[in-house]
Design an enzyme around this catalytic site. Structure first.
Site, PDB file in Angstrom:
ATOM      1  N   HIS A 261     -11.241 -39.426  36.906  1.00  0.00           N
ATOM      2  CA  HIS A 261     -11.619 -40.714  37.444  1.00  0.00           C
ATOM      3  C   HIS A 261     -10.397 -41.788  37.298  1.00  0.00           C
ATOM      4  CE1 HIS A 261     -16.257 -39.430  37.155  1.00  0.00           C
ATOM      5  NE2 HIS A 261     -15.653 -39.199  38.405  1.00  0.00           N
TER       6      HIS A 261
ATOM      7  N   CYS B 294      11.062 -18.222  31.433  1.00  0.00           N
ATOM      8  CA  CYS B 294      10.478 -17.002  31.969  1.00  0.00           C
ATOM      9  C   CYS B 294      10.269 -16.699  33.147  1.00  0.00           C
ATOM     10  CB  CYS B 294       9.233 -16.549  30.966  1.00  0.00           C
ATOM     11  SG  CYS B 294       7.958 -17.920  31.476  1.00  0.00           S
TER      12      CYS B 294
ATOM     13  N   CYS C  81       4.470 -42.222  39.444  1.00  0.00           N
ATOM     14  CA  CYS C  81       5.763 -41.403  39.348  1.00  0.00           C
ATOM     15  C   CYS C  81       5.155 -39.756  38.856  1.00  0.00           C
ATOM     16  CB  CYS C  81       6.561 -41.771  38.165  1.00  0.00           C
ATOM     17  SG  CYS C  81       7.405 -43.375  38.254  1.00  0.00           S
TER      18      CYS C  81
ATOM     19  N   HIS D  80       2.848 -18.414  31.096  1.00  0.00           N
ATOM     20  CA  HIS D  80       4.099 -17.595  30.863  1.00  0.00           C
ATOM     21  C   HIS D  80       4.095 -16.470  31.825  1.00  0.00           C
ATOM     22  CE1 HIS D  80       7.009 -15.428  28.493  1.00  0.00           C
ATOM     23  NE2 HIS D  80       6.343 -14.334  28.266  1.00  0.00           N
TER      24      HIS D  80
ATOM     25  N   CYS E  92      36.358 -11.912  27.212  1.00  0.00           N
ATOM     26  CA  CYS E  92      36.250 -11.015  26.380  1.00  0.00           C
ATOM     27  C   CYS E  92      37.618 -10.384  25.785  1.00  0.00           C
ATOM     28  CB  CYS E  92      35.156  -9.771  26.869  1.00  0.00           C
ATOM     29  SG  CYS E  92      35.736  -9.128  28.526  1.00  0.00           S
TER      30      CYS E  92
ATOM     31  N   CYS F  36     -12.001 -41.536  32.818  1.00  0.00           N
ATOM     32  CA  CYS F  36     -11.302 -40.262  32.158  1.00  0.00           C
ATOM     33  C   CYS F  36     -10.419 -39.554  32.740  1.00  0.00           C
ATOM     34  CB  CYS F  36     -12.630 -39.384  32.253  1.00  0.00           C
ATOM     35  SG  CYS F  36     -13.266 -38.809  33.782  1.00  0.00           S
TER      36      CYS F  36
END
Length: 782
Positions: A202, A305, A234, A736, A44, A189
């Site tokens: 399943h 967050c 994985c 969040h 700065c 499924c």
């Protein structure tokens, strides 16, 4: 006058050209930021003069001064939501005007019209991606790759799969959310998904039964060859470069397919867009925006967050303020401030607590739909996020993470860092001792043991209400607020400290009736961090349930949960000598792989033990270099290591240091390999990212028997709620996080709740409902 240092500049490192590495002053300030043209440190140029300090300590004279001004934009708040996971964001040139000047500190002059090598360096600085820019890009862009399970896929005999209109799960009647096993052609499924998509897992059950890892979601297949491909082994979404061929094996032709369901990516975006905490009161009015000391927001770096809410709660505590907010103390002199944890924690403390950066975003112009003051711009702690995540498999990614796990990781990093008597470790305030009591049900003899902790994770009793909305036929569960009975904090603590029966054989009487086990506080901390466990396993997936926990603002006594210690009438159990035996449990997956390669069991065990028990590849490399060892086929003998000293030999640490390994890594390598230098070197090469064993972890300086236990046992032990971390979403790895903190607002006499929602900081109302569903509670001792 000409500058004699021009030809010395050369690019070689990351460029910090957005904010100062030692404070949050930035290129948006009036005097801009000086970027060193030797090491590309950002300094700065205002009253703190960190750029001049960098020149005086490093003797790097040439800098590029960058001043940035935002082009005026009139927009509503909040900004337009991102609707794609991967976007082509507008460029910096579209949003900002830049002014650059090359300066030489030593010659005290500006260099007009830089040319040659210097011009190339300047151009490189301006084109370089900063930390925060990289984070913004990665936040909404996920890169998938293939894996060994797809590359080595061996498909079974081909057969025709039913069309997409007639197919259904092999274990239920679901005709949507179907996943095709690419190895055997089974239809199963998937998991139940956000938005009401049904599923009973399943497909995962099929993998657990058969070991077949790779599946593709039928409804996501498009004619151009894109689809959701998932590897259950994985546990990651993957890319199959041979998807067309693999599907044709089962009679599925890409050109004939039509996409009928949302992809995982689209559902992920839709879910992330939903989680917003209301920034208005019951009357629809905007909550009061807050600015000033202690009311500074943190910019979301993309799924960060969890980090922002955790840091806000920590730096509200007096222990963290005292340790890291030191405006009158010079920052440490280090080679690279951006890579120094102490510097970045003090930089964050200054940013959050000084009020220097807490003001409305001047780049946002009010409009009809967003009158009044704008929200803050927010600080971007990208350098600290990088340091916290460095070497960590999860926190180094841009994925959403568990805020509670992050807290524990930050505690570990801070404990390992350097502290002095004057600047004590702030995590000491969280530490206390739990005492466990075991009593044989048969002979009544007891054993006491203690464990030092810095948090408690309490179970939340789950009791459904009579109006629970569960669809028995479909398995769909709305999991709405009001579906579960409210419980009190006392009920949770009672459950946490209650007695339970454990199956153990008594070393005194030989009875197998079991033991009664109970854990109570031996000492209490100054700050008690409490994690409320509201997650249950549904179809093998951790799912959050909305069980309200009633927690008041008044002080809460924990005296009833203090251990009374051993009583005079109690008889102790004899020591169990088998407890002190050193055992080695080999990584089962790695062991199976090695044995399938033809290596004898004894060699496999030795190799895994020598390489830290991590993976088959490291163990195989060790085996290939030790095939000629005389004792290679002898059984693994841990007896010598059982008697080995726990303190690393300083001479061996120095030997490894001469090879370029740091003391922390050397200490851990020696401990993992029983003090054998040769094996320690092999361990170090196979664990390049391991941060090692710091002095606080080792047994070098403090005798545990003489160590003062953390916390104190003085009663009464009264605790009052100070802050909470709240989470919205069905999973801790999505949704969040925000923080609510009790503070004194300027102009008011009493404590009020303040909501920290990334860069938005407002006075909160109706916090009682948020407290009921908090994920982490911070109680201060009063």
């Amino acid at each position: 006058m000409p500058c004699r240092h021009v030809d010395a500049a050369s690019p070689s490192q990351p460029v910090y050209r957005e904010d100062c590495t030692q404070c949050f002053d930035s290129i948006d300030d009036a005097t801009g930021l000086d970027v060193c043209l030797y090491c590309f440190n950002g300094g700065c140029t205002g009253d703190r003069k960190h750029a001049a300090l960098h020149h005086s300590t490093k003797s790097h004279p040439l800098v590029l001064n960058i001043q940035r001004s935002r082009r005026v934009v009139v927009r509503d708040e909040p900004p337009q939501k991102i609707s794609k996971l991967s976007i082509a964001a507008e460029t910096e040139a579209d949003r900002y005007d830049y002014k650059t000047t090359v300066r030489c500190y030593e010659c005290n002059c500006d260099i007009d019209n830089p040319s040659g090598k210097l011009a190339t360096v300047v151009e490189g600085v301006m084109k370089a991606n900063t930390f925060s820019r990289q984070a913004e890009v990665k936040a909404w862009e996920q890169e998938w790759s293939t894996c060994e399970h797809i590359l080595s896929l061996q498909q079974e005999a081909p057969r025709q799969i039913q069309s997409q209109d007639l197919g259904h799960c092999s274990l239920c009647d679901l005709q949507e959310n179907l996943w095709l096993c690419l190895q055997c052609g089974n239809l199963g499924c998937g998991r139940a998904q956000f938005g009401g998509l049904r599923g009973h897992s399943h497909g995962l059950e099929h993998k657990n039964l058969t070991g077949h890892a790779v599946a593709v979601k039928l409804g996501s297949i498009t004619p151009d060859g894109t689809a959701d491909v998932y590897c259950y082994q994985c546990d990651e979404e993957r890319i199959d470069d041979e998807l067309g061929r693999h599907l044709a094996h089962w009679g599925i032709i890409l050109a004939d397919r039509q996409k009928t369901e949302k992809s995982l990516t689209e559902m992920n975006v839709e879910e992330n867009l939903r989680w917003e905490f209301s920034m208005t009161d019951e009357d629809g009015q905007e909550l009061k925006k807050l600015y000033g000391e202690g009311f500074t927001g943190l910019k979301n770096l993309g799924n960060s967050c969890y980090l922002a809410s955790s840091l806000q709660c920590l730096f509200d505590l007096p222990q963290f303020r005292k340790r890291y907010y030191l405006p009158k103390v010079m920052l440490p002199t280090v080679d690279d401030p951006a890579q120094d944890l102490e510097t970045q924690l003090r930089k964050l403390a200054d940013g959050l607590l000084s009020g220097r950066y807490s003001h409305p975003d001047l780049d946002t112009v009010a409009s009809e739909n967003s009158p009044g003051l704008a929200y803050q711009k927010g600080l971007a702690p990208s350098m600290l996020k990088h340091l916290i995540g460095r070497g960590h498999s999860e926190f180094s990614t841009m994925r959403q993470q568990d805020a509670f796990e992050l807290l524990l990781h930050v505690f570990k990093l801070i404990t390992r860092s350097h502290h002095t008597r004057e600047l004590d470790d702030p995590t000491h305030a969280f530490r206390f001792v739990m005492e466990q009591r075991l009593q044989c049900i048969n002979c009544k003899k007891v054993r006491y043991s203690t464990d030092e902790q810095d948090n408690i994770s309490i179970p939340v009793p789950i009791r459904k209400t009579s109006v629970s909305s569960t669809d028995v036929t479909t398995g769909a569960n709305d999991n709405r607020v009001g579906e579960y009975e409210a419980v009190t904090l006392k009920e949770c603590l009672d459950s946490f400290t209650s007695q339970e029966v454990v199956e153990l054989t008594c070393s005194a009487c030989g009875s197998k009736s079991g033991f009664l086990k109970q854990s109570l506080f031996k000492t209490f901390p100054d700050v008690l961090a409490v994690n409320a466990r509201r997650f249950v396993l549904l179809n093998w997936v951790p799912t959050k349930v909305n069980v309200p926990v009633v927690v008041g603002d008044v002080p809460y006594l924990l005296d009833d949960y203090k251990s009374a210690g051993r009583q005079p009438s109690e008889e102790l159990l004899p020591e169990d000598t088998t407890e002190n035996q050193v055992l080695f449990s080999a990584n089962p997956e790695a062991l199976q792989q090695l044995e399938s390669m033809g290596f004898p069991p004894n060699r496999c065990l030795k190799a895994l033990h020598a390489t830290g028990n991590t993976d088959a590849q490291s163990a195989m490399e060790w085996l290939l270099t030790h095939m000629d060892d005389a004792d290679i086929d002898a059984p693994l003998d841990l007896g010598a290591e059982e008697a080995a000293p726990s303190v690393a030999d300083p001479e061996k640490v120095e030997m490894l240091g001469a090879m370029g390994f740091g003391p922390p890594q050397a200490r851990k390598a020696l401990r993992e390999t029983g003090g054998d230098v040769e094996r320690a070197v092999e361990w170090l090469f196979s664990h390049p990212d391991d941060q090692g064993e710091f002095e606080e972890d080792s047994h070098v300086t403090v005798d545990s028997s003489a160590k003062e236990p953390p916390g104190n046992s003085v009663l009464p032990a009264a605790f009052q709620l100070q802050s909470i971390i709240c989470h919205k979403g069905a999973s801790i790895h999505s949704g969040h996080y925000v923080a609510f903190i009790r503070k004194v607002i300027p102009g008011e006499n009493s404590l009020s709740w303040v909501l920290f929602n990334d860069e938005k900081v407002v006075q909160a109302h109706d916090v009682e409902e948020m407290k009921k569903f908090a994920y982490v509670y911070f109680f201060k001792r009063v």
